[in-house]
Scaffold this active site. Structure first.
Site: not given
Ligand code: NAD
Ligand code: UDP
Length: 312
Positions: A143, A146, A187, A208, A211
């Site tokens: 990541r 970015y 996304r 999952g 958050t």
């Protein structure tokens, strides 16, 4: 509001196209610059005949010469799938794109707003995140192109401000969703809605429990325009996002409920460096911009589902 000549880089993207709509509705002349890397002419097709709207196909890694009063710099792939596809190009877009836009602002005297991101906080170890937090970012992960590109762009904005008195505004955008998100850019909101509408499995990465705080695009655009037109000397950075925080699993359950889908949840590996939690502190936006979001998750999801049900 005064009629301005406004340049929007990344104007054919998800957020950029909504911004162009809003700026035209406010009576401005809009120049939309985009190389259509992740954006689409479909997002701005309804504007192409408008005499106050111009589209220029251009790559912001190259200098641009136009006359304008305000610049919104949004050009950059924003979804992990797309920004990781060509990470070196993502970094170039953030850094050279920022320098080229700042150079343009310096020459024209235009005020310039940078679409920065909550990703500059990385995997934050304080919750919620205030603007004063410096972040917890891996410099060498998948990541980083970015996150570090956006961090470097913020640095450039403040250096052009200090060295050349460029009139800057820096906005840290938290996860935003709504109509015109690209159906295939991976996304979470678009993925879950499209999967639910097609009756496919809903792909949860990890367990999952991570958050995110989801802001509906209309609220975000209001914050963006208010920041651009905020008082002289207020540079930000300022968080713009919805503090309502949801686990990804909860988001999946709400999408299933609102679509009435029979889709099942399936669990896939969590990508590396995926932030465990994210929630904006928005006291500064409330104080300086008199802004806070009004569209809560269920309402925003209903509007987004309505859009996707026409395009899926
Ligand atoms: P998007 O991918 O829909 O839009 C980005 C636009 O930039 C696209 O139209 C793309 O074609 C264009 N672009 C990319 N590289 C370019 C280049 N080199 N030259 C010219 N145009 C180029 O993404 P979005 O969600 O609309 O994001 C817009 C901006 O907001 C981005 O800068 C992104 O980093 C920032 N942001 C978005 C979110 C979010 O949740 N959507 C969160 C934080 C920050
Ligand atoms: N995510 C998921 N399933 C998907 C797409 C994303 O569980 O099909 C997760 C992803 O791992 C992350 C969160 O949803 O934890 C938000 O992902 P997104 O790519 O939308 O944004 P970002 O990670 O940049 O905040």
């Amino acid at each position: 509001m005064k009629k301005n000549r406004v340049l929007v880089t990344g104007g054919a993207g998800f957020i950029g196209s909504h911004l162009c709509d809003r700026l035209l509705a406010d009576g401005n002349d809009v120049i939309c610059v985009d190389n259509l890397f992740t954006g689409s002419k479909d997002n701005i097709r309804h504007l192409l005949e408008n005499p106050y709207f111009e589209f220029i196909r251009h790559d912001v890694t190259q200098p641009l010469f136009v006359e304008c009063d305000q610049i919104y710099n949004l050009a950059c792939p924003a979804s992990p799938k797309w920004y990781q596809k060509d990470p070196i190009y993502t970094f170039q877009t953030s850094v050279y794109g920022a320098m080229n836009c700042l150079g343009l602002a310096k020459r024209t005297g235009a005020r310039i707003l940078q679409a920065s991101t909550s990703e500059i906080y990385g995997d934050p170890n304080i919750q919620p995140q205030p603007e004063s937090y410096w972040g917890n970012v891996n410099t060498i992960g998948i990541r980083s192109c970015y996150d570090e590109g956006k961090r470097a762009a913020e640095t450039l904005f403040f250096d052009y401000h200090r060295k050349h008195d460029v009139d800057i505004k820096v906005m840290r955008i938290f996860n935003t969703y709504g109509p015109r998100m690209d159906i295939g850019d991976g996304r979470v909101v678009s993925n879950f809605i499209v999967q639910a509408l097609r009756g496919e499995d809903i792909t949860i990465y990890g367990e999952g429990n991570q958050t995110r705080s989801f802001c509906y695009v209309d609220d975000l655009i209001e914050g963006m325009v208010r920041l651009m037109n905020s008082r002289d000397g207020f540079t930000g950075p300022v968080n713009i996002g919805n503090p309502g925080e949801f686990t990804i699993k909860k988001l999946a359950e709400i999408v299933i409920e609102l679509t009435g889908s029979g889709s099942k949840l399936v669990y896939e590996p969590l990508p590396s460096d995926d932030p465990t939690h994210r929630k904006p502190l928005i006291d500064l936006a409330k104080k300086e911009l008199n802004w806070e979001p009004h569209i809560q998750l269920r309402e925003g999801l209903k509007r987004t589902i309505e859009y996707f049900s026409k395009v899926v």
